[in-house]
Design a protein around this motif. Sequence first.
Motif, mmCIF file in Angstrom:
data_model
loop_
_atom_site.group_PDB
_atom_site.id
_atom_site.type_symbol
_atom_site.label_atom_id
_atom_site.label_comp_id
_atom_site.label_asym_id
_atom_site.label_seq_id
_atom_site.Cartn_x
_atom_site.Cartn_y
_atom_site.Cartn_z
ATOM 1 N N VAL A 92 21.954 -46.226 -88.676
ATOM 2 C CA VAL A 92 21.771 -44.820 -89.005
ATOM 3 C C VAL A 92 22.072 -44.625 -90.484
ATOM 4 C CG1 VAL A 92 22.520 -42.462 -88.522
ATOM 5 C CG2 VAL A 92 22.417 -44.152 -86.677
ATOM 6 N N PRO A 93 21.182 -43.994 -91.250
ATOM 7 C CA PRO A 93 21.422 -43.830 -92.690
ATOM 8 C C PRO A 93 22.715 -43.071 -92.959
ATOM 9 C CG PRO A 93 19.146 -43.281 -92.143
ATOM 10 C CD PRO A 93 19.875 -43.446 -90.844
ATOM 11 N N GLU A 94 23.401 -43.483 -94.019
ATOM 12 C CA GLU A 94 24.641 -42.808 -94.389
ATOM 13 C C GLU A 94 24.385 -41.490 -95.108
ATOM 14 O OE1 GLU A 94 26.912 -45.500 -96.690
ATOM 15 O OE2 GLU A 94 27.191 -46.960 -95.063
ATOM 16 N N LYS A 95 23.180 -41.285 -95.552
ATOM 17 C CA LYS A 95 22.840 -40.062 -96.279
ATOM 18 C C LYS A 95 21.507 -39.533 -95.763
ATOM 19 C CE LYS A 95 22.158 -38.242 -100.958
ATOM 20 N NZ LYS A 95 22.077 -38.587 -102.406
ATOM 21 N N TYR A 133 25.439 -36.418 -85.460
ATOM 22 C CA TYR A 133 25.737 -35.729 -86.724
ATOM 23 C C TYR A 133 24.643 -35.968 -87.761
ATOM 24 C CZ TYR A 133 30.307 -34.117 -85.275
ATOM 25 O OH TYR A 133 31.324 -33.437 -84.642
ATOM 26 N N TYR A 134 23.957 -37.090 -87.663
ATOM 27 C CA TYR A 134 22.825 -37.305 -88.560
ATOM 28 C C TYR A 134 21.728 -36.268 -88.297
ATOM 29 C CZ TYR A 134 18.588 -39.392 -90.473
ATOM 30 O OH TYR A 134 17.402 -39.593 -91.150
ATOM 31 N N LEU A 135 21.427 -36.022 -87.031
ATOM 32 C CA LEU A 135 20.419 -35.014 -86.702
ATOM 33 C C LEU A 135 20.879 -33.609 -87.091
ATOM 34 C CD1 LEU A 135 19.020 -36.166 -83.235
ATOM 35 C CD2 LEU A 135 17.975 -36.399 -85.478
ATOM 36 N N LEU A 136 22.169 -33.322 -86.912
ATOM 37 C CA LEU A 136 22.692 -32.024 -87.324
ATOM 38 C C LEU A 136 22.537 -31.823 -88.826
ATOM 39 C CD1 LEU A 136 25.930 -31.810 -85.138
ATOM 40 C CD2 LEU A 136 23.969 -30.279 -84.999
ATOM 41 N N ALA A 137 22.859 -32.853 -89.599
ATOM 42 C CA ALA A 137 22.740 -32.754 -91.055
ATOM 43 C C ALA A 137 21.283 -32.666 -91.492
ATOM 44 C CB ALA A 137 23.420 -33.957 -91.709
ATOM 45 N N LYS A 138 20.402 -33.380 -90.818
ATOM 46 C CA LYS A 138 18.983 -33.337 -91.182
ATOM 47 C C LYS A 138 18.398 -31.960 -90.888
ATOM 48 C CE LYS A 138 14.626 -35.832 -90.632
ATOM 49 N NZ LYS A 138 14.537 -36.180 -92.062
ATOM 50 N N LYS A 179 23.162 -17.434 -72.642
ATOM 51 C CA LYS A 179 24.201 -17.130 -71.665
ATOM 52 C C LYS A 179 25.601 -17.386 -72.220
ATOM 53 C CE LYS A 179 25.782 -15.939 -67.620
ATOM 54 N NZ LYS A 179 25.751 -14.512 -67.224
ATOM 55 N N ARG A 180 25.741 -18.395 -73.063
ATOM 56 C CA ARG A 180 27.054 -18.737 -73.596
ATOM 57 C C ARG A 180 26.898 -19.248 -75.029
ATOM 58 N NH1 ARG A 180 30.227 -23.271 -70.392
ATOM 59 N NH2 ARG A 180 30.015 -21.668 -68.768
ATOM 60 N N LEU A 181 27.836 -18.833 -75.900
ATOM 61 C CA LEU A 181 27.812 -19.279 -77.293
ATOM 62 C C LEU A 181 29.247 -19.290 -77.814
ATOM 63 C CD1 LEU A 181 26.182 -20.103 -79.781
ATOM 64 C CD2 LEU A 181 26.014 -17.674 -80.387
ATOM 65 N N LYS A 182 29.646 -20.425 -78.327
ATOM 66 C CA LYS A 182 31.006 -20.562 -78.846
ATOM 67 C C LYS A 182 31.023 -21.652 -79.917
ATOM 68 C CE LYS A 182 32.455 -23.966 -75.384
ATOM 69 N NZ LYS A 182 33.480 -24.307 -74.359
ATOM 70 N N SER A 183 32.060 -21.624 -80.721
ATOM 71 C CA SER A 183 32.259 -22.661 -81.732
ATOM 72 C C SER A 183 33.064 -23.802 -81.119
ATOM 73 C CB SER A 183 32.994 -22.089 -82.943
ATOM 74 O OG SER A 183 34.250 -21.580 -82.560
ATOM 75 N N VAL A 184 32.752 -25.023 -81.542
ATOM 76 C CA VAL A 184 33.446 -26.213 -81.042
ATOM 77 C C VAL A 184 33.997 -26.995 -82.229
ATOM 78 C CG1 VAL A 184 32.076 -26.366 -78.936
ATOM 79 C CG2 VAL A 184 31.266 -27.478 -81.005
ATOM 80 N N SER A 185 34.910 -27.855 -81.931
ATOM 81 C CA SER A 185 35.547 -28.639 -82.992
ATOM 82 C C SER A 185 34.590 -29.682 -83.555
ATOM 83 C CB SER A 185 36.806 -29.318 -82.442
ATOM 84 O OG SER A 185 36.463 -30.172 -81.358
ATOM 85 N N VAL A 186 34.758 -29.978 -84.829
ATOM 86 C CA VAL A 186 33.900 -30.926 -85.530
ATOM 87 C C VAL A 186 34.661 -32.229 -85.738
ATOM 88 C CG1 VAL A 186 32.522 -31.345 -87.606
ATOM 89 C CG2 VAL A 186 32.735 -29.025 -86.675
ATOM 90 N N GLU A 187 34.058 -33.325 -85.345
ATOM 91 C CA GLU A 187 34.671 -34.624 -85.589
ATOM 92 C C GLU A 187 34.432 -35.069 -87.033
ATOM 93 O OE1 GLU A 187 33.601 -37.573 -82.777
ATOM 94 O OE2 GLU A 187 33.899 -36.272 -81.022
ATOM 95 N N LYS A 188 35.221 -35.964 -87.484
ATOM 96 C CA LYS A 188 35.078 -36.476 -88.842
ATOM 97 C C LYS A 188 33.744 -37.217 -88.966
ATOM 98 C CE LYS A 188 37.406 -39.279 -92.313
ATOM 99 N NZ LYS A 188 38.579 -40.168 -92.614
ATOM 100 N N ASN A 189 32.985 -36.837 -90.014
ATOM 101 C CA ASN A 189 31.673 -37.441 -90.208
ATOM 102 C C ASN A 189 31.400 -37.585 -91.697
ATOM 103 O OD1 ASN A 189 29.772 -34.939 -91.067
ATOM 104 N ND2 ASN A 189 31.283 -34.257 -89.552
#
Length: 361
Positions: A92-95, A133-138, A179-189
């Motif tokens: 997975v690309p680092e950037k 997290y790569y897909l989230l960042a993209k 139906k549901r929406l909340k914030s969740v914790s973010v892991e180190k990435n």
Amino acid sequence: MRFHKRSTTPSYFSRRDQVRLFRLVAALGVIFFAMLYASREQNWYWLTGRPADEPARQQAKEPPRAIDFSVREESPLKPDEFRSEPASEIEVPEKVIARLETGEYDVRVDPRLLNPVSDSNLGIRTHEVNALYYLLAKAAAIPQNVLEQSAEPAPPFVVVMTESPQYRGSLMTVKGHLKRLKSVSVEKNTYGVDSLYEGWFFSKDSGTHPWRVFCTQLPAGIPKGEDLAEMPEVQITGYYFKKSGYLSAAGKLQTAPLLIARQIRWFPPTNQPAPSSSGAVKYIVSLFLVISITLVFLIWRFMVSDQKFARSRTAKLMQRPDMSMDSLKDIETVDINDVLKQMGQQKQDPPAGSDQPDEQK
């Protein structure tokens, strides 16, 4: 004498008759294709508008499929055993590189990056976090309008659930009610993702089974909570990740399709009534009004013309005389015998003052 013309068989080998037959066959062909074109309802959408329940109708046409909502549970390991994690074909690309050298945004995802991702597991496994997290960042690096323009409408819910590996990494758009929406914790990435939100929503064809979405941004004013009573209307455009396992409210382990998105597009409710999905009503009403006004105008013109003609001299000259029986009472009748007698007497008696010639002896 011959009264009936002898019939002769026409010559169909003449050029004139062949042209006429060809025109007849061509006309029949045009009528057939016109009937075929008119029989397809999608060819009338320019007049009636596209129906809002078209995805549900397409879903109804497909044969029912059995959906496996079960979660795959791994057996416990013995003290001398270990379980190896699947490795991807490429790292997975680092950037994240969202733009090409030409300046265009690259929304594509190499499917080889998601080979280690597996379906029907509870939550996100350790070897899947980096790809997540790569897909989230993209998705966060690409404007929302570019993502929506590049995405295709999501396949029916049953197709996504039964053919999940085929759509992994595909960019799709789904409409539904949140139906549901909340914030969740973010892991180190290593991709700079510092905010993460989890949403659950239902599409028209998913029934009581939800979709799941992870995104990094939220529109202003969107409701958040564990159980949204009003269930706001939303549209999700994101990358399909996997069938993710979760614990339902009934305490059962089930799976739901998971999307990775940039943000949730929210459609706030308005007090104005929603426009009709079909525009045929306004066209029919407009056509009826035009026809009615035209008929009223023509009738008015005819009445004015009749009144004008009735006052003209031509109409008076064309009036028919009174031919009733009462009008014939005062007419003097003449007997034909009396007329003949008078004519005979006038012929025998010469007129007064005239000289009679002498008879020849």
